[in-house]
Design a protein around this motif. Structure first.
Motif, mmCIF file in Angstrom:
data_model
loop_
_atom_site.group_PDB
_atom_site.id
_atom_site.type_symbol
_atom_site.label_atom_id
_atom_site.label_comp_id
_atom_site.label_asym_id
_atom_site.label_seq_id
_atom_site.Cartn_x
_atom_site.Cartn_y
_atom_site.Cartn_z
ATOM 1 N N SER A 132 -3.852 5.643 0.033
ATOM 2 C CA SER A 132 -4.564 6.359 1.081
ATOM 3 C C SER A 132 -3.861 7.685 1.316
ATOM 4 O O SER A 132 -2.720 7.722 1.757
ATOM 5 C CB SER A 132 -4.581 5.530 2.369
ATOM 6 O OG SER A 132 -5.157 6.273 3.415
ATOM 7 N N ASN A 179 0.812 -1.213 0.000
ATOM 8 C CA ASN A 179 0.000 0.000 0.000
ATOM 9 C C ASN A 179 0.848 1.267 0.000
ATOM 10 O O ASN A 179 1.990 1.271 0.470
ATOM 11 C CB ASN A 179 -0.938 -0.008 1.207
ATOM 12 C CG ASN A 179 -1.923 -1.165 1.139
ATOM 13 O OD1 ASN A 179 -2.295 -1.615 0.051
ATOM 14 N ND2 ASN A 179 -2.352 -1.651 2.280
ATOM 15 N N ILE A 237 -12.766 4.104 -6.082
ATOM 16 C CA ILE A 237 -11.979 5.300 -5.786
ATOM 17 C C ILE A 237 -12.855 6.284 -5.026
ATOM 18 O O ILE A 237 -13.966 6.596 -5.462
ATOM 19 C CB ILE A 237 -11.457 5.958 -7.081
ATOM 20 C CG1 ILE A 237 -10.497 5.032 -7.810
ATOM 21 C CG2 ILE A 237 -10.789 7.301 -6.782
ATOM 22 C CD1 ILE A 237 -9.284 4.632 -7.016
ATOM 23 N N SER A 277 -3.457 -5.918 -5.448
ATOM 24 C CA SER A 277 -4.611 -5.219 -4.868
ATOM 25 C C SER A 277 -4.182 -4.099 -3.930
ATOM 26 O O SER A 277 -4.928 -3.702 -3.024
ATOM 27 C CB SER A 277 -5.501 -6.223 -4.119
ATOM 28 O OG SER A 277 -5.960 -7.205 -5.012
ATOM 29 N N SER A 278 -2.989 -3.572 -4.134
ATOM 30 C CA SER A 278 -2.463 -2.495 -3.291
ATOM 31 C C SER A 278 -3.336 -1.250 -3.423
ATOM 32 O O SER A 278 -3.881 -0.967 -4.491
ATOM 33 C CB SER A 278 -1.025 -2.167 -3.676
ATOM 34 O OG SER A 278 -0.206 -3.299 -3.526
ATOM 35 N N THR A 279 -3.437 -0.501 -2.335
ATOM 36 C CA THR A 279 -4.309 0.665 -2.315
ATOM 37 C C THR A 279 -3.533 1.944 -2.020
ATOM 38 O O THR A 279 -2.408 1.914 -1.530
ATOM 39 C CB THR A 279 -5.417 0.504 -1.255
ATOM 40 O OG1 THR A 279 -4.812 0.394 0.033
ATOM 41 C CG2 THR A 279 -6.283 -0.707 -1.540
ATOM 42 N N ALA A 281 -10.811 -3.632 -4.256
ATOM 43 C CA ALA A 281 -10.234 -2.907 -3.122
ATOM 44 C C ALA A 281 -10.729 -1.467 -3.207
ATOM 45 O O ALA A 281 -11.513 -1.126 -4.086
ATOM 46 C CB ALA A 281 -8.711 -2.978 -3.146
ATOM 47 N N SER A 282 -10.270 -0.621 -2.293
ATOM 48 C CA SER A 282 -10.728 0.759 -2.261
ATOM 49 C C SER A 282 -9.564 1.689 -1.952
ATOM 50 O O SER A 282 -8.818 1.458 -1.004
ATOM 51 C CB SER A 282 -11.824 0.917 -1.204
ATOM 52 O OG SER A 282 -12.263 2.253 -1.164
ATOM 53 N N SER A 283 -9.400 2.729 -2.751
ATOM 54 C CA SER A 283 -8.356 3.729 -2.542
ATOM 55 C C SER A 283 -8.989 5.094 -2.295
ATOM 56 O O SER A 283 -10.060 5.393 -2.838
ATOM 57 C CB SER A 283 -7.422 3.807 -3.750
ATOM 58 O OG SER A 283 -6.583 2.671 -3.820
ATOM 59 N N GLY A 308 -3.796 1.348 -11.283
ATOM 60 C CA GLY A 308 -4.075 0.180 -10.453
ATOM 61 C C GLY A 308 -4.054 -1.088 -11.286
ATOM 62 O O GLY A 308 -4.548 -1.125 -12.408
ATOM 63 N N PHE A 361 -7.954 2.960 -11.998
ATOM 64 C CA PHE A 361 -8.064 1.776 -11.142
ATOM 65 C C PHE A 361 -9.236 0.921 -11.630
ATOM 66 O O PHE A 361 -10.349 1.027 -11.104
ATOM 67 C CB PHE A 361 -8.273 2.180 -9.679
ATOM 68 C CG PHE A 361 -7.022 2.644 -8.987
ATOM 69 C CD1 PHE A 361 -6.266 1.767 -8.231
ATOM 70 C CD2 PHE A 361 -6.593 3.953 -9.101
ATOM 71 C CE1 PHE A 361 -5.109 2.191 -7.585
ATOM 72 C CE2 PHE A 361 -5.436 4.391 -8.468
ATOM 73 C CZ PHE A 361 -4.699 3.502 -7.713
ATOM 74 N N GLN A 398 -10.897 -1.249 -8.728
ATOM 75 C CA GLN A 398 -11.081 -0.692 -7.394
ATOM 76 C C GLN A 398 -12.146 0.393 -7.358
ATOM 77 O O GLN A 398 -12.453 1.016 -8.373
ATOM 78 C CB GLN A 398 -9.772 -0.094 -6.863
ATOM 79 C CG GLN A 398 -8.707 -1.106 -6.548
ATOM 80 C CD GLN A 398 -7.580 -0.498 -5.730
ATOM 81 O OE1 GLN A 398 -7.772 0.474 -5.005
ATOM 82 N NE2 GLN A 398 -6.399 -1.073 -5.837
#
Length: 195
Positions: A91, A66, A145, A87-89, A122-124, A115, A140, A143
């Motif tokens: 933040s 991440n 966003i 699946s890295s996000t 996933a969620s960023s 992404g 992404f 994901q």
């Protein structure tokens, strides 16, 4: 020209992925050291947690893990593409000042965040201070966003392409940012039958 939508377009046809032809960056060896105030392009094998004043040199960053931009961090860089592997996000803390821009030429022209298509859901979160600027595409495809805060790219040139998008704030978005190396992504068309 600022895009103005007087009314939402309903039942529009899906738009094809505008970045479907974008190549996936390859990871490189050795892993880069993330504990510096100036970061170089390459692979960051344990993610990135940015604090204080950090400058990203131009190039492609492959982040395995991440990316967190902590409160009160000041992160700058131009000519940067950040690829989030798997699946890295991402933040970004709302108190961080982030001024990043994508390259204006080459394979990743106009792409700021990318992404992994092979990642799972996933969620960023992209948040920042009023002086934060993210100039380029935030892409992404797998994901959600969350694009929060009252900031946008240079002249409103931020594109967000994602599986789902949560938008909050009062950012200005321009459609034609080709002068900054970004792709022109046309709005979807609607179809109607008439007699």
């Amino acid at each position: 020209v600022t895009t103005v939508c007087p009314a939402p377009i309903t039942q529009a046809l899906p738009v094809a992925d505008p970045f479907a032809d974008l190549p996936t960056p390859a990871a490189s060896n050795p892993c880069q050291n993330a504990n510096k105030s100036t970061l170089k392009p390459g692979t960051y094998c344990s993610g990135l947690s940015l604090s204080g004043s950090v400058t990203l040199q131009p190039g492609v960053y492959v982040v395995q893990g991440n990316l967190k931009i902590n409160a009160n961090a000041s992160v700058t860089g131009s000519g940067v593409t950040i690829f989030m592997s798997g699946s890295s996000t991402v933040s970004m803390n709302g108190n961080a000042s982030v001024q990043l821009s994508a390259p204006t030429s080459g394979a990743y022209s106009g792409v700021l965040f990318y992404g992994d298509r092979a990642g799972s859901s996933a969620s960023s979160t992209f948040n920042g201070t009023a002086d934060s600027l993210l100039t380029g595409a935030i892409y992404f495809p797998r994901q959600q966003i969350s694009y929060l805060g009252n900031f946008s790219g240079n002249g409103g040139c931020t594109q967000v392409v994602a599986d789902t998008i949560q938008w909050s704030g009062s950012s200005t978005i321009n459609q034609d940012c080709t002068s900054l190396g970004m792709r022109d992504i046309p709005a979807t068309q609607s179809v109607a039958l008439v007699e």
